[in-house]
Enzyme design. Structure first.
Site, short mmCIF file in Angstrom:
data_model
loop_
_atom_site.label_atom_id
_atom_site.label_comp_id
_atom_site.label_asym_id
_atom_site.label_seq_id
_atom_site.Cartn_x
_atom_site.Cartn_y
_atom_site.Cartn_z
N ASP A 158 62.53 92.52 111.32
CA ASP A 158 62.15 91.44 110.40
C ASP A 158 63.36 90.87 109.68
OD1 ASP A 158 59.50 91.56 111.06
OD2 ASP A 158 58.78 91.76 109.01
N ASP A 200 71.27 102.23 107.02
CA ASP A 200 71.57 101.51 105.78
C ASP A 200 72.74 100.55 105.99
OD1 ASP A 200 72.93 103.88 106.24
OD2 ASP A 200 73.09 104.45 104.14
#
Ligand code: NAD
Length: 369
Positions: free
Chosen positions: A257, A229
């Protein structure tokens, strides 16, 4: 001539595939001359081109060629407007690409993201967050984790359904991808950031312990650990802190990505998927991160750089020719520095930029090699 001939299967595929493949092969021929290397390049159809030629997205003859080759240089496959009735498992994206990944046990996916300072306008981040340009490499485990772990099913329960996916990693799976990450870091700035969720997941604990242990074999590489995270946030806040980012499959899918978005155009992003090494050659499949771009196919508009840089990765990781890989990367850098831009990276506000087509970009890069 070099005593080794590297055997390359060139599968251009659909859409812009053939035009950008032509560009990459032109550059490889220039490299062959300059470095007295020898490439045996054989082209074969894949994707809709395979279906048209032989009734299969991955024709038997194409697969046989890949088996007889040291590496696959792949274009892109899939045309959304072609025959929607063909079953999912026969469509090119699955029948060709996923089949090749499986067939050759391609367990390591490498996605470099580079953004030279002169292309700062392509990046969604403010210039002050881009430092002197971006240069990082995401190394993603490709055959394990949540996407493949068993049990994987949806079952009925009172009041609805229950879906189960299982995240599974074994020590050897983590060890082999860690080696790929550390070795890649050695060829770069010698820093590896290993991503996990060791505060919540058993997999994360095993991942962190294993990567730390393998790291002891690479004393010249600085290892740090980061929760996934936080990594997602840091990529946006301070991407220049990263060199090699090592991830398990799902985290790598997402973070690669996110990192790719920093480069601004898919036309700039190469990738490598690596399998086993034997006799000094690592089998790999090299392809642009983007797809077949049907909107610009056949118009001399595609950016060939992703395909050309994929060829550079092939030289680096399959053939261990760092010198030749760097020569291609430097040639790409020169074309960009000279102001050449395909449409996807063109900035009309930049007076020094010159808009060019696929072939002119390829000619310039081949000449610079
Ligand atoms: P895409 O990557 O083909 O195109 C997205 C956008 O990026 C388009 O505007 C396109 O013009 C642009 N773009 C991509 N590569 C470019 C390049 N080299 N130069 C300039 N611009 C470029 O994604 P999509 O439109 O979602 O998919 C089109 C087809 O490609 C679909 O059939 C999809 O399944 C397939 N696909 C294949 C692969 C692969 O073979 N590995 C990967 C992704 C998508």
């Amino acid at each position: 001539m070099s005593s080794t001939t590297f055997k390359i299967a060139a599968l251009a595929g659909d859409g812009i595939g053939p035009e950008v493949m032509r560009a990459a092969l032109q550059v490889l021929r220039a490299v062959e001359k300059k470095f007295a290397l020898s490439f045996a390049i054989t082209e074969a159809p894949v994707g809709w081109a395979g279906i048209d030629a032989a009734g299969q997205a991955l024709p038997d003859a194409t697969l046989a060629l890949c088996r007889a080759s040291d590496a696959i240089l792949f274009g892109s496959v899939g045309l959304p407007d072609r025959d929607p009735t063909i079953p999912k498992e026969q469509r090119p994206e699955r029948a060709a690409l996923l089949r090749l990944r499986k067939e050759f046990s391609l367990f390591a996916n490498l996605r470099p993201v580079q953004l030279p300072k002169v292309l700062a306008h392509s990046c969604p981040l403010r210039p002050e967050r881009q430092g002197d340009g971006l240069d990082l490499l995401v190394v993603r485990e490709l055959t394990g984790g949540m996407y493949f772990g068993q049990p994987k099913k949806t079952e009925e329960i009172p009041g609805g359904h229950r879906a189960i996916d299982t995240m599974v990693y074994t020590t050897p799976e983590i060890e082999r991808i860690a080696h790929v990450g550390f070795q890649a870091a050695r060829l770069r700035r010698k820093k590896l950031t290993s991503i996990d969720k060791a505060n919540v997941l058993e997999n994360g604990i095993l991942w962190r312990e294993t990567v730390t242990r393998i790291g002891k074999q690479y004393a010249d590489v600085t290892l740090e650990h980061m929760f996934v995270d936080n990594a997602a946030m840091q990529l946006m806040l301070r991407p220049t802190q990263f060199d090699v980012v090592l991830c398990e499959n799902m985290f790598g899918d997402i973070l690669s990505d996110e990192a790719a978005a920093l480069a601004g155009s898919l036309g700039m992003l190469p990738s490598a998927s690596l399998g086993a090494t034997s006799g000094g050659v690592t089998f790999g499949l090299y392809e642009p991160a983007g797809g077949t771009a049907p909107d610009i196919a056949g118009k001399n508009l595609a950016n060939p750089i992703a395909q050309i840089l994929s060829a550079a990765l092939m030289l680096r990781y399959s053939f261990q020719r760092e010198d030749a890989a760097r020569a291609i990367e430097a040639a790409v850098g020169k074309a960009i520095a000279d102001g050449l831009r395909t449409g996807d990276i063109y900035n009309p506000a930049d007076a020094t930029a010159q808009k060019v087509g696929t072939t002119a970009m390829a000619d310039a890069i081949a000449a610079a090699v």
